[in-house]
Design a protein around this motif. Structure first.
Motif, PDB file in Angstrom:
ATOM      1  N   GLY A  40       3.187  -1.307  -7.153  1.00 27.81           N
ATOM      2  CA  GLY A  40       3.055  -1.337  -5.705  1.00 27.81           C
ATOM      3  C   GLY A  40       2.230  -0.194  -5.152  1.00 27.81           C
ATOM      4  O   GLY A  40       1.668  -0.307  -4.056  1.00 27.81           O
ATOM      5  N   TRP A  41       2.130   0.920  -5.893  1.00 24.91           N
ATOM      6  CA  TRP A  41       1.272   2.014  -5.458  1.00 24.91           C
ATOM      7  C   TRP A  41      -0.185   1.564  -5.471  1.00 24.91           C
ATOM      8  O   TRP A  41      -0.568   0.704  -6.263  1.00 24.91           O
ATOM      9  CB  TRP A  41       1.415   3.228  -6.360  1.00 24.91           C
ATOM     10  CG  TRP A  41       2.643   4.051  -6.120  1.00 24.91           C
ATOM     11  CD1 TRP A  41       3.793   4.043  -6.838  1.00 24.91           C
ATOM     12  CD2 TRP A  41       2.840   5.012  -5.078  1.00 24.91           C
ATOM     13  NE1 TRP A  41       4.705   4.928  -6.333  1.00 24.91           N
ATOM     14  CE2 TRP A  41       4.149   5.539  -5.245  1.00 24.91           C
ATOM     15  CE3 TRP A  41       2.054   5.473  -4.022  1.00 24.91           C
ATOM     16  CZ2 TRP A  41       4.676   6.501  -4.403  1.00 24.91           C
ATOM     17  CZ3 TRP A  41       2.574   6.447  -3.176  1.00 24.91           C
ATOM     18  CH2 TRP A  41       3.863   6.949  -3.370  1.00 24.91           C
ATOM     19  N   THR A  42      -0.986   2.150  -4.637  1.00 22.51           N
ATOM     20  CA  THR A  42      -2.426   1.905  -4.633  1.00 22.51           C
ATOM     21  C   THR A  42      -3.152   3.171  -5.048  1.00 22.51           C
ATOM     22  O   THR A  42      -2.853   4.265  -4.547  1.00 22.51           O
ATOM     23  CB  THR A  42      -2.916   1.475  -3.244  1.00 22.51           C
ATOM     24  OG1 THR A  42      -2.280   0.238  -2.885  1.00 22.51           O
ATOM     25  CG2 THR A  42      -4.434   1.262  -3.231  1.00 22.51           C
ATOM     26  N   VAL A  43      -4.079   3.028  -5.984  1.00 24.59           N
ATOM     27  CA  VAL A  43      -4.968   4.118  -6.373  1.00 24.59           C
ATOM     28  C   VAL A  43      -6.399   3.611  -6.223  1.00 24.59           C
ATOM     29  O   VAL A  43      -6.629   2.437  -5.896  1.00 24.59           O
ATOM     30  CB  VAL A  43      -4.685   4.592  -7.817  1.00 24.59           C
ATOM     31  CG1 VAL A  43      -3.295   5.215  -7.921  1.00 24.59           C
ATOM     32  CG2 VAL A  43      -4.822   3.443  -8.815  1.00 24.59           C
ATOM     33  N   ALA A  53      -6.072   9.423  -6.202  1.00 25.98           N
ATOM     34  CA  ALA A  53      -4.895   9.095  -5.391  1.00 25.98           C
ATOM     35  C   ALA A  53      -5.285   8.635  -3.998  1.00 25.98           C
ATOM     36  O   ALA A  53      -4.554   7.852  -3.379  1.00 25.98           O
ATOM     37  CB  ALA A  53      -3.975  10.308  -5.296  1.00 25.98           C
ATOM     38  N   SER A 103       4.425  10.093 -11.002  1.00 27.78           N
ATOM     39  CA  SER A 103       4.726   9.936  -9.574  1.00 27.78           C
ATOM     40  C   SER A 103       3.907   8.841  -8.913  1.00 27.78           C
ATOM     41  O   SER A 103       4.259   8.356  -7.833  1.00 27.78           O
ATOM     42  CB  SER A 103       4.489  11.256  -8.840  1.00 27.78           C
ATOM     43  OG  SER A 103       3.133  11.665  -8.973  1.00 27.78           O
ATOM     44  N   LEU A 104       2.803   8.425  -9.528  1.00 27.51           N
ATOM     45  CA  LEU A 104       1.941   7.385  -8.957  1.00 27.51           C
ATOM     46  C   LEU A 104       1.992   6.093  -9.770  1.00 27.51           C
ATOM     47  O   LEU A 104       1.213   5.170  -9.504  1.00 27.51           O
ATOM     48  CB  LEU A 104       0.486   7.876  -8.897  1.00 27.51           C
ATOM     49  CG  LEU A 104       0.201   9.119  -8.063  1.00 27.51           C
ATOM     50  CD1 LEU A 104      -1.270   9.507  -8.191  1.00 27.51           C
ATOM     51  CD2 LEU A 104       0.565   8.884  -6.605  1.00 27.51           C
ATOM     52  N   ALA A 143      -4.177  -1.959  -7.267  1.00 31.54           N
ATOM     53  CA  ALA A 143      -2.724  -1.951  -7.170  1.00 31.54           C
ATOM     54  C   ALA A 143      -2.128  -1.690  -8.549  1.00 31.54           C
ATOM     55  O   ALA A 143      -2.524  -2.316  -9.543  1.00 31.54           O
ATOM     56  CB  ALA A 143      -2.221  -3.282  -6.629  1.00 31.54           C
ATOM     57  N   VAL A 144      -1.191  -0.763  -8.613  1.00 32.45           N
ATOM     58  CA  VAL A 144      -0.455  -0.537  -9.854  1.00 32.45           C
ATOM     59  C   VAL A 144       0.453  -1.743 -10.093  1.00 32.45           C
ATOM     60  O   VAL A 144       1.160  -2.196  -9.179  1.00 32.45           O
ATOM     61  CB  VAL A 144       0.366   0.759  -9.774  1.00 32.45           C
ATOM     62  CG1 VAL A 144       1.186   0.966 -11.044  1.00 32.45           C
ATOM     63  CG2 VAL A 144      -0.562   1.950  -9.535  1.00 32.45           C
ATOM     64  N   GLU A 167       4.410   3.769 -10.258  1.00 31.06           N
ATOM     65  CA  GLU A 167       5.321   2.680  -9.941  1.00 31.06           C
ATOM     66  C   GLU A 167       4.553   1.473  -9.399  1.00 31.06           C
ATOM     67  O   GLU A 167       3.597   1.627  -8.629  1.00 31.06           O
ATOM     68  CB  GLU A 167       6.352   3.133  -8.914  1.00 31.06           C
ATOM     69  CG  GLU A 167       7.346   4.148  -9.450  1.00 31.06           C
ATOM     70  CD  GLU A 167       8.131   3.619 -10.637  1.00 31.06           C
ATOM     71  OE1 GLU A 167       8.525   2.434 -10.610  1.00 31.06           O
ATOM     72  OE2 GLU A 167       8.345   4.380 -11.597  1.00 31.06           O
TER      73      GLU A 167
END
Length: 398
Positions: free
Chosen positions: A369-372, A332, A364-365, A384-385, A367
Motif C-alpha cells: 500500500g505504500w507508494t515509492v 520515498a 518502514s516503507l 505501489a508496494v 508494507e
C-alpha cells in the motif's frame, strides 16, 4: 548475469557430456541444441551456453501457454551435483548442513528442499534444490555458479564426502497440464506431490523426476541421459498442450511468481531474512533448534531472524505502462532526497497485463500500500508496494 540484454532465466538449474570441448570463447551446446534450431528458436548466449530466448510463438504467447496448459523448457545448463558419504546418505546430509541452513538430515528419501549456500558474512552464495534419494543427495544449482559451487563443496566438506558433477540433460515441464503430458510417458508421476522426487523410466531411459520448478505453476524437472533428451522432449512436444518455451518467458513467469534470481534479487550482499527467504532456514537450525547454527554466517542470519530485517524485498506495481528495470533507484518522495532502495528485477507481467518489479526498501516503507518512486529519464514515476507473489502458486500439495 546475462551477456547481452536478454531476460535472464530464473533459478537456472549439468551440462551434457560432450564428445569434444567447445572452441575457446564459443557457447556450449545443450543436448537439445539441434531441436531448438529445428523449432526456429532465437538462440542467445547465456551463462556460457547457447540457449533459446523464444520460439516462433514469441515470449508473450509462451508465457500465457505455460500458465494455461504446459511449457517445456531446456534447463540443461544448470548444475547437477551428487553428494555421497562413505557410510551412507545420512553422513552426506550431516556434512552438507555445515554449508546450508536447512534440515537436510530430516529430509526423507523421495523428497527435496529449497536451500541456500551462505557465506561467512551471512550473504547468499547461491540458491539450490537438495533432493534425497536412497543412496545420495542431488543438488541442482545455478548455471552461472556451478563451477564455484563445486569448488566450494569440495573444499569445505570432509574427505569422506564425495562431490560429483552429473553430466545429464535437464528439462522442465511446467503448467497445469504438465502432469497429464508427462503421465502419458511415465504414469507413476501422477502420484507425486509438490517437492516429491523419484527415479523412474521414461521411454526406456532412466530419469530422476522432481515435482517442482520455478514458474509458480505445477510441473516437473526431469534429469535424463544426454542421449535420451531429444527424443523425450519430442515425445512431450507431440502433446498439443505442450509448447516449447525459452528464457524470456521463463524469466517473466518466475517474476510473476515472486521468485528470486541469484545475481539480481539475491547474492552475497543480501542475507536470507531481508530477501524474504527466512522460511528456507529450518526450525532445527534456528535458535533453540536441535542443530542450531553451525553454518556460514549463522550469527548474522540468526540475529536478523530475531531482530527483523532493516530492509526487505518487496513486490512493486508501477503505475502506468512503463516497465522499470533492474538497477533503477527508488525514492520515498516525488521530489528531492536520496535513494532509499533499488529495483532488482522488473519487466512486463503478461498474466497481469501490466508492468511488475521487485526490489529492496527500508522495512518502514515495505508494507503493501505504500507508494515509492522510481526515477526514469529524469522523471519520478509512482510504484505501489505489493505483496508477493503477483500470481498465486498452482503447486499440487495434496
Amino acid at each position: 548475469m546475462s551477456p547481452e540484454p536478454v531476460p535472464p532465466a530464473a533459478v537456472e538449474r549439468d551440462a551434457p557430456a560432450r564428445a569434444a570441448p567447445p572452441l575457446p570463447g564459443a557457447p556450449r551446446e545443450t543436448p537439445l541444441h539441434a531441436l531448438h534450431l529445428r523449432l526456429g528458436a532465437r538462440m542467445v548466449p547465456f551463462a556460457g551456453y547457447a540457449m533459446p530466448l523464444h520460439y516462433a510463438a514469441g515470449v508473450l504467447k509462451e508465457h500465457l501457454h505455460a500458465r494455461a496448459a504446459a511449457g517445456l523448457f531446456d534447463v540443461s545448463h544448470m548444475g547437477q551435483i551428487a553428494v555421497t558419504g562413505e557410510s551412507g546418505v545420512a553422513e552426506a546430509a550431516s556434512a552438507l548442513e555445515r554449508l546450508i541452513p536447512a534440515d537436510i538430515l530430516g529430509l526423507q528419501p523421495g523428497r527435496q528442499r529449497y536451500g541456500l549456500l551462505t557465506d561467512e558474512a551471512g550473504g547468499i552464495r547461491d540458491d539450490l534444490m537438495v533432493a534425497r534419494l536412497e543412496d545420495r543427495l542431488i543438488l541442482v544449482v545455478n548455471a552461472a555458479n556451478k563451477a564455484a559451487d563445486l569448488a566450494h563443496l569440495r573444499a569445505s566438506l570432509p574427505g569422506s564426502i564425495r562431490v560429483t558433477e552429473q553430466p545429464a540433460a535437464l528439462l522442465a515441464l511446467q503448467g497445469p497440464r504438465a502432469e497429464a503430458a508427462l503421465a502419458r510417458l511415465a504414469p507413476d508421476v501422477a502420484a507425486m506431490r509438490f517437492m516429491d522426487v523419484r527415479e523412474t523410466a521414461i521411454l526406456g531411459a532412466p530419469a530422476i523426476v522432481a515435482r517442482s520448478g520455478y514458474t509458480g505453476e505445477d510441473g516437473f524437472e526431469i534429469s535424463l541421459p544426454a542421449d535420451a533428451a531429444e527424443r523425450i522432449a519430442e515425445a512431450l512436444l507431440d502433446d498439443p498442450e505442450v509448447l516449447p518455451v525459452g528464457l524470456g518467458a521463463r524469466d517473466s513467469l518466475r517474476l510473476e511468481a515472486g521468485l528470486c534470481l541469484h545475481g539480481s534479487d539475491i547474492g552475497p550482499e543480501t542475507d536470507p531474512v531481508e530477501a524474504g527467504l527466512a522460511w528456507a532456514i529450518s526450525p532445527a537450525r534456528r535458535r533453540g533448534g536441535a542443530r542450531e547454527g553451525g553454518f556460514p554466517g549463522a550469527e548474522r542470519i540468526l540475529g536478523a531472524l530475531e531482530r527483523g530485517p532493516e530492509r526487505r524485498r518487496v513486490g512493486l506495481l508501477p503505475q502506468g505502462r512503463a516497465p522499470v528495470r533492474a538497477g533503477i533507484p527508488l525514492y520515498a518522495g516525488e521530489t528531492g532526497g536520496e535513494p532509499v532502495g533499488h529495483v532488482t528485477s522488473g519487466g512486463f507481467g503478461p498474466s497481469l497485463q501490466a508492468p511488475i518489479a521487485m526490489g529492496y526498501l527500508p522495512a518502514s516503507l515495505a508494507e503493501p500500500g505504500w507508494t515509492v518512486f522510481a526515477e526514469l529519464r529524469g522523471q519520478r514515476l509512482p510504484l505501489a508496494v505489493a505483496r508477493l507473489p503477483f500470481v498465486p502458486a498452482g503447486f499440487k500439495r495434496g
